[in-house]
Motif scaffolding. Structure first.
Motif, PDB file in Angstrom:
ATOM      1  N   PHE A  63       0.845  -1.183   0.000  1.00 17.63           N
ATOM      2  CA  PHE A  63       0.000   0.000   0.000  1.00 17.63           C
ATOM      3  C   PHE A  63       0.879   1.230   0.000  1.00 17.63           C
ATOM      4  O   PHE A  63       1.616   1.469   0.943  1.00 17.63           O
ATOM      5  CB  PHE A  63      -0.899  -0.017   1.238  1.00 17.63           C
ATOM      6  N   SER A  64       0.831   1.984  -1.062  1.00 18.57           N
ATOM      7  CA  SER A  64       1.663   3.177  -1.169  1.00 18.57           C
ATOM      8  C   SER A  64       0.786   4.408  -1.376  1.00 18.57           C
ATOM      9  O   SER A  64       0.035   4.488  -2.341  1.00 18.57           O
ATOM     10  CB  SER A  64       2.631   3.020  -2.350  1.00 18.57           C
ATOM     11  N   PHE A  65       0.898   5.349  -0.455  1.00 17.82           N
ATOM     12  CA  PHE A  65       0.149   6.597  -0.593  1.00 17.82           C
ATOM     13  C   PHE A  65       0.616   7.370  -1.815  1.00 17.82           C
ATOM     14  O   PHE A  65      -0.155   8.099  -2.428  1.00 17.82           O
ATOM     15  CB  PHE A  65       0.287   7.458   0.672  1.00 17.82           C
ATOM     16  N   GLU A  66       1.883   7.202  -2.171  1.00 15.71           N
ATOM     17  CA  GLU A  66       2.408   7.904  -3.353  1.00 15.71           C
ATOM     18  C   GLU A  66       1.731   7.407  -4.629  1.00 15.71           C
ATOM     19  O   GLU A  66       1.396   8.195  -5.517  1.00 15.71           O
ATOM     20  CB  GLU A  66       3.928   7.742  -3.452  1.00 15.71           C
ATOM     21  N   ASP A  67       1.519   6.092  -4.728  1.00 14.47           N
ATOM     22  CA  ASP A  67       0.827   5.534  -5.903  1.00 14.47           C
ATOM     23  C   ASP A  67      -0.600   6.066  -5.989  1.00 14.47           C
ATOM     24  O   ASP A  67      -1.076   6.446  -7.061  1.00 14.47           O
ATOM     25  CB  ASP A  67       0.789   4.000  -5.834  1.00 14.47           C
ATOM     26  N   ILE A  68      -1.281   6.077  -4.841  1.00  9.59           N
ATOM     27  CA  ILE A  68      -2.663   6.558  -4.815  1.00  9.59           C
ATOM     28  C   ILE A  68      -2.708   8.043  -5.164  1.00  9.59           C
ATOM     29  O   ILE A  68      -3.545   8.485  -5.940  1.00  9.59           O
ATOM     30  CB  ILE A  68      -3.290   6.306  -3.429  1.00  9.59           C
TER      31      ILE A  68
END
Length: 197
Positions: A63-68
């Protein structure tokens, strides 16, 4: 004559060993003292640590906040919602604004509404990525995925996990039991051969 039972006893032993090993993954749920040592199922004993490790793995690797953030602030995604925003602005300028401020409707015509709508839409194009970014930053600061996953796994009942595993891997578990029986049978055959020599 009894020597010929050795392969079948080996098969039974292999089958029982695999069944016992699978049972010991989940049982006993509560520790049972057997004098020199305490017996408890592997999952119940390690459930807390497993939850913490899975929580860490999910939060760090899956889970990556950067991807989202990059997906939500993608200009194409923002352009896709632009018609809805413009439609809402149109409704606001033509219906809601005159209802709440009737005097303004006397001074606003179609060209003024178009200018206001165009200006606001352009401003929202700049504002949306910043709003989304700020929102995600707030969520990231408040959302601790590691502790959420850890507490969910720790909160599962052993019966739920066991039933889920048996449902998903029932054929595989059965095949393991039969493999244990086959290995026991082969070992029994070798013992029989050695006994006969």
């Amino acid at each position: 004559m009894l020597l010929y039972l050795i392969p079948f006893l080996g098969a039974l032993t292999g089958w029982l060993v695999i069944k016992a090993a699978m049972w010991l993954i989940f049982h006993p749920v509560k520790p049972v003292s057997l004098g020199l040592f305490t017996l408890q199922g592997i999952f119940p004993r390690q459930q807390q640590q497993l939850g913490e490790q899975l929580g860490k793995m999910v939060s760090e690797q899956f889970f990556s906040f950067e991807d989202i953030r990059s997906k939500l602030t993608d200009p194409e995604k923002i352009s896709a919602i632009k018609p809805h925003v413009e439609e809402h602005l149109e409704h606001f300028l033509r219906k809601k604004l005159p209802e709440t401020m009737p005097m303004i409707s006397m001074f606003i015509g179609d060209s003024t509404i178009l200018q206001i709508k165009t200006t606001l839409a352009a401003e929202l194009d700049l504002l949306f990525p910043k709003l989304i970014d700020q929102y995600l930053q707030n969520v990231k600061d408040e959302l601790d995925l590691r502790s959420i996953v850890s507490s969910r796994i720790s909160g599962l009942s052993v019966a739920q996990v066991e039933a889920g595993l048996r449902h998903q891997a029932g054929k595989g578990l059965s095949a393991m039991s039969w493999l244990g029986a086959a290995i026991g049978f082969v070992m029994g055959c070798l013992q029989l051969l050695l006994a006969m020599l």
